[in-house]
Design a protein around this motif. Structure first.
Motif, PDB file in Angstrom:
ATOM      1  N   TYR A  87      -2.487  14.083  50.027  1.00 17.23           N
ATOM      2  CA  TYR A  87      -2.665  13.485  48.701  1.00 17.23           C
ATOM      3  C   TYR A  87      -3.696  14.308  47.936  1.00 17.23           C
ATOM      4  O   TYR A  87      -4.792  14.575  48.436  1.00 17.23           O
ATOM      5  CB  TYR A  87      -3.150  12.041  48.841  1.00 17.23           C
ATOM      6  N   PHE A  88      -3.340  14.687  46.698  1.00 13.21           N
ATOM      7  CA  PHE A  88      -4.201  15.535  45.884  1.00 13.21           C
ATOM      8  C   PHE A  88      -4.463  14.861  44.542  1.00 13.21           C
ATOM      9  O   PHE A  88      -3.539  14.384  43.877  1.00 13.21           O
ATOM     10  CB  PHE A  88      -3.551  16.905  45.677  1.00 13.21           C
ATOM     11  N   PHE A  89      -5.733  14.841  44.147  1.00 10.59           N
ATOM     12  CA  PHE A  89      -6.125  14.256  42.881  1.00 10.59           C
ATOM     13  C   PHE A  89      -6.124  15.326  41.788  1.00 10.59           C
ATOM     14  O   PHE A  89      -6.243  16.519  42.080  1.00 10.59           O
ATOM     15  CB  PHE A  89      -7.517  13.635  42.989  1.00 10.59           C
ATOM     16  N   PRO A  90      -6.019  14.907  40.519  1.00 12.68           N
ATOM     17  CA  PRO A  90      -5.965  15.888  39.422  1.00 12.68           C
ATOM     18  C   PRO A  90      -7.259  16.679  39.272  1.00 12.68           C
ATOM     19  O   PRO A  90      -8.357  16.185  39.560  1.00 12.68           O
ATOM     20  CB  PRO A  90      -5.713  15.022  38.179  1.00 12.68           C
ATOM     21  N   GLU A  91      -7.129  17.890  38.807  1.00  9.80           N
ATOM     22  CA  GLU A  91      -8.293  18.705  38.450  1.00  9.80           C
ATOM     23  C   GLU A  91      -8.952  18.142  37.198  1.00  9.80           C
ATOM     24  O   GLU A  91     -10.173  18.130  37.067  1.00  9.80           O
ATOM     25  CB  GLU A  91      -7.845  20.153  38.223  1.00  9.80           C
ATOM     26  N   GLU A  92      -8.129  17.636  36.310  1.00 13.87           N
ATOM     27  CA  GLU A  92      -8.613  17.088  35.038  1.00 13.87           C
ATOM     28  C   GLU A  92      -7.825  15.824  34.736  1.00 13.87           C
ATOM     29  O   GLU A  92      -6.604  15.792  34.870  1.00 13.87           O
ATOM     30  CB  GLU A  92      -8.418  18.122  33.930  1.00 13.87           C
ATOM     31  N   LEU A  93      -8.530  14.759  34.349  1.00 11.92           N
ATOM     32  CA  LEU A  93      -7.888  13.485  34.026  1.00 11.92           C
ATOM     33  C   LEU A  93      -8.528  12.917  32.767  1.00 11.92           C
ATOM     34  O   LEU A  93      -9.732  12.663  32.728  1.00 11.92           O
ATOM     35  CB  LEU A  93      -8.044  12.488  35.174  1.00 11.92           C
ATOM     36  N   ASN A  94      -7.701  12.745  31.737  1.00 12.72           N
ATOM     37  CA  ASN A  94      -8.164  12.178  30.464  1.00 12.72           C
ATOM     38  C   ASN A  94      -7.420  10.876  30.205  1.00 12.72           C
ATOM     39  O   ASN A  94      -6.211  10.781  30.450  1.00 12.72           O
ATOM     40  CB  ASN A  94      -7.913  13.155  29.308  1.00 12.72           C
ATOM     41  N   MET A 119      -2.224   2.391  27.873  1.00 16.11           N
ATOM     42  CA  MET A 119      -3.082   3.379  28.528  1.00 16.11           C
ATOM     43  C   MET A 119      -2.371   4.727  28.524  1.00 16.11           C
ATOM     44  O   MET A 119      -1.287   4.872  29.109  1.00 16.11           O
ATOM     45  CB  MET A 119      -3.399   2.931  29.963  1.00 16.11           C
ATOM     46  N   GLN A 120      -2.994   5.698  27.883  1.00 16.32           N
ATOM     47  CA  GLN A 120      -2.438   7.049  27.806  1.00 16.32           C
ATOM     48  C   GLN A 120      -3.236   7.978  28.720  1.00 16.32           C
ATOM     49  O   GLN A 120      -4.470   8.003  28.662  1.00 16.32           O
ATOM     50  CB  GLN A 120      -2.483   7.570  26.369  1.00 16.32           C
ATOM     51  N   PHE A 121      -2.519   8.740  29.546  1.00 18.19           N
ATOM     52  CA  PHE A 121      -3.160   9.658  30.481  1.00 18.19           C
ATOM     53  C   PHE A 121      -2.594  11.062  30.308  1.00 18.19           C
ATOM     54  O   PHE A 121      -1.394  11.235  30.065  1.00 18.19           O
ATOM     55  CB  PHE A 121      -2.926   9.216  31.934  1.00 18.19           C
ATOM     56  N   ASN A 122      -3.457  12.041  30.439  1.00 13.64           N
ATOM     57  CA  ASN A 122      -3.015  13.429  30.518  1.00 13.64           C
ATOM     58  C   ASN A 122      -4.031  14.204  31.343  1.00 13.64           C
ATOM     59  O   ASN A 122      -5.161  13.757  31.562  1.00 13.64           O
ATOM     60  CB  ASN A 122      -2.832  14.054  29.128  1.00 13.64           C
ATOM     61  N   GLY A 123      -3.612  15.373  31.818  1.00 13.34           N
ATOM     62  CA  GLY A 123      -4.484  16.186  32.648  1.00 13.34           C
ATOM     63  C   GLY A 123      -3.684  17.276  33.320  1.00 13.34           C
ATOM     64  O   GLY A 123      -2.603  17.654  32.864  1.00 13.34           O
ATOM     65  N   LYS A 124      -4.197  17.771  34.449  1.00 13.32           N
ATOM     66  CA  LYS A 124      -3.495  18.830  35.162  1.00 13.32           C
ATOM     67  C   LYS A 124      -3.935  18.851  36.623  1.00 13.32           C
ATOM     68  O   LYS A 124      -5.005  18.357  36.983  1.00 13.32           O
ATOM     69  CB  LYS A 124      -3.764  20.181  34.514  1.00 13.32           C
ATOM     70  N   SER A 200       1.122  22.874  35.583  1.00 11.02           N
ATOM     71  CA  SER A 200       1.008  21.584  36.264  1.00 11.02           C
ATOM     72  C   SER A 200       0.341  20.518  35.404  1.00 11.02           C
ATOM     73  O   SER A 200      -0.284  19.597  35.917  1.00 11.02           O
ATOM     74  CB  SER A 200       0.217  21.756  37.569  1.00 11.02           C
ATOM     75  N   LYS A 201       0.486  20.634  34.103  1.00  9.74           N
ATOM     76  CA  LYS A 201      -0.065  19.613  33.212  1.00  9.74           C
ATOM     77  C   LYS A 201       0.830  18.380  33.223  1.00  9.74           C
ATOM     78  O   LYS A 201       2.044  18.486  33.394  1.00  9.74           O
ATOM     79  CB  LYS A 201      -0.195  20.156  31.788  1.00  9.74           C
ATOM     80  N   ILE A 219     -10.371   9.492  39.423  1.00 10.50           N
ATOM     81  CA  ILE A 219     -10.027  10.411  40.514  1.00 10.50           C
ATOM     82  C   ILE A 219      -9.959  11.873  40.070  1.00 10.50           C
ATOM     83  O   ILE A 219      -9.789  12.757  40.914  1.00 10.50           O
ATOM     84  CB  ILE A 219      -8.693  10.016  41.169  1.00 10.50           C
ATOM     85  N   GLY A 220     -10.081  12.148  38.772  1.00 10.47           N
ATOM     86  CA  GLY A 220     -10.068  13.540  38.337  1.00 10.47           C
ATOM     87  C   GLY A 220     -11.344  14.265  38.760  1.00 10.47           C
ATOM     88  O   GLY A 220     -12.405  13.652  38.872  1.00 10.47           O
ATOM     89  N   LYS A 221     -11.209  15.566  39.004  1.00 11.20           N
ATOM     90  CA  LYS A 221     -12.422  16.338  39.277  1.00 11.20           C
ATOM     91  C   LYS A 221     -13.361  16.223  38.082  1.00 11.20           C
ATOM     92  O   LYS A 221     -14.582  16.180  38.217  1.00 11.20           O
ATOM     93  CB  LYS A 221     -12.078  17.800  39.550  1.00 11.20           C
TER      94      LYS A 221
END
Length: 431
Positions: A87-94, A119-124, A200-201, A219-221
């Protein structure tokens, strides 16, 4: 000539000031019993309210808990040969969350605060690293990767949930949980991570009906979140406080920023995904002090009200030499207890402030009119009415205050003590 000495008639002990003080004190203690019964009634009605609210909101939607999105990649253990998941968490979570408080749900006399949220989410993501686990590339099943979300409120989802990951559009579906807790899961269909690893966005929106609370696990870095709402009494709790907050009468806006070194968990896990709810940040959407809490706080001053009222009557009795029977003290005490039953019953159909005003005026008028027949004078009843008005106003102010309740209460009690000492300074207590 014989001198005759006249002896003063003996006064019965029960007619002395000491005996009267003892009887009034005993009556005050006895009145604690009906006051305690009123407090139990308030607790019972409050518990009933909570039960009704829980039942009502469960149909609309409970607290919103969000933990994701998590990249889930299967692999084969090179030693045991067993298949497991990484299981891998996002590098970036907005995140941007908009919360709209809806019209309260009504059942009988009870109202439940509910909301809808978007709830709007984006990241990579970064390319998952299996090197630390010693897993060779041929043991990684990239073509069976999934994205998963953990939540507690699937039944109140307002629409299907889709995620755009790189150049792919994926749809979430609910999956059976292997645990006995209330946390449920959403997962996408299989996809090949190698097709999106250069891009991977991700971007997706999820909407809930909910109540009481919103809780998000960062959970984002690097996790950046913003929440806005038309609710003016948010309670920020959880493991992280907002870095900015703007609270107005009918709205609020808050932002969070959590870095990976701010939290005690890693960015990737093998074999089992931990439950990280205790590391979330949260906002409560509940009434800070409801009517039953205010009633309970008011009833805690009941002994003080009874004691001070009896003290006023006793001082008047001692100064004016008017005899007040213990039965009359009892009637006054019961009237003071009735204030709290009136308060809670009227509050359930109106506001606490209006109920307090009506109950206070009713009891003050009742005791003042009754004291006219006892004291045979209008001067003392007017003083009693004024004293009770000041006392009830003083208690109402304390109930409304939060930060300064102890300070104002202490100053008020000091002034009351000073007044009692002043008016009782010339009373001869030995008679």
């Amino acid at each position: 000539m014989e001198t005759q000495f006249q002896q003063e008639p003996k006064v019965s002990f029960f007619q002395t000031t000491t005996a009267k003080m003892m009887m009034v004190g005993i009556l005050t203690i006895i009145l604690i019993i009906p006051l305690a019964l009123v407090q139990e009634l308030i607790v019972e009605r409050s518990q009933r309210q909570k039960e009704v609210i829980t039942e009502t909101t469960s149909k609309w939607g409970n607290s919103v808990y969000f933990y994701g999105p998590i990249l889930k990649v299967p692999y084969k253990d090179p030693i045991s040969g067993a298949s497991n998941y990484a299981y891998f968490f996002p590098e970036e979570l907005n995140n941007k969350t908009e919360v709209t408080m809806e019209k309260p749900l009504e059942r009988s006399i009870y109202k439940s605060n509910v909301f809808s949220t978007k709830m709007q989410f984006n990241g990579k993501y970064t390319t998952p690293n299996f090197v630390s686990k010693g897993i060779p590339a041929e043991n990684i099943y990239w073509n069976r990767a999934k994205i998963m979300i953990r939540t507690t409120n699937l039944k109140s989802l307002k629409d299907e949930v889709k995620i755009k990951l790189g150049n792919q559009n994926l749809t979430f579906e609910s999956v059976a949980s292997n645990t006995n807790d209330s946390i449920e899961s959403l997962e996408t269909n299989y996809f090949d991570y190698r097709t999106i690893q250069d891009n991977s966005k991700f971007d997706f929106t999820i909407a809930f009906n909910g109540s009481k609370q919103i809780k998000i696990v960062p959970i984002g870095k690097t996790t950046a979140a913003k929440m806005t709402s038309n609710w003016g009494s948010p309670n920020f709790n959880g493991n992280f406080s907002p870095i900015t907050r703007d609270i107005k009468t009918d709205s609020f806006e808050a932002t969070w920023k959590v870095l990976y070194f701010n939290r005690p968990f890693a960015q990737q896990y093998y074999d089992a995904l931990p439950e990280l709810g205790k590391y979330s940040f949260a906002v409560d959407f509940i009434t800070p002090v409801d009517e039953y809490q205010q009633n309970e706080r008011a009833s805690k001053y009941g002994f003080l009200v009874i004691g001070l009222t009896f003290l006023i009557f006793f001082l008047i009795q001692s100064i004016s030499k008017i005899n007040i029977h213990i039965f009359q003290y009892s009637m006054i005490g019961i009237a003071l207890i009735m204030f709290y039953t009136l308060l809670i019953s009227i509050t359930e159909h109106s506001s606490f402030s209006f109920a307090y005003l009506i109950s206070g005026v009713s009891v003050i008028v009742l005791i003042s009119l009754y004291s006219i027949s006892i004291l045979k004078d209008r001067k003392f009843p007017m003083f009693i009415a004024m004293s009770l008005s000041v006392l009830y106003t003083f208690i109402y102010v304390i109930i409304q205050l939060e930060d300064y309740a102890l300070l104002v209460g202490s100053i008020g009690l000091f002034l009351i003590l000073a007044a009692v000492m002043y008016f009782s300074r010339k009373i001869e207590w030995n008679k």
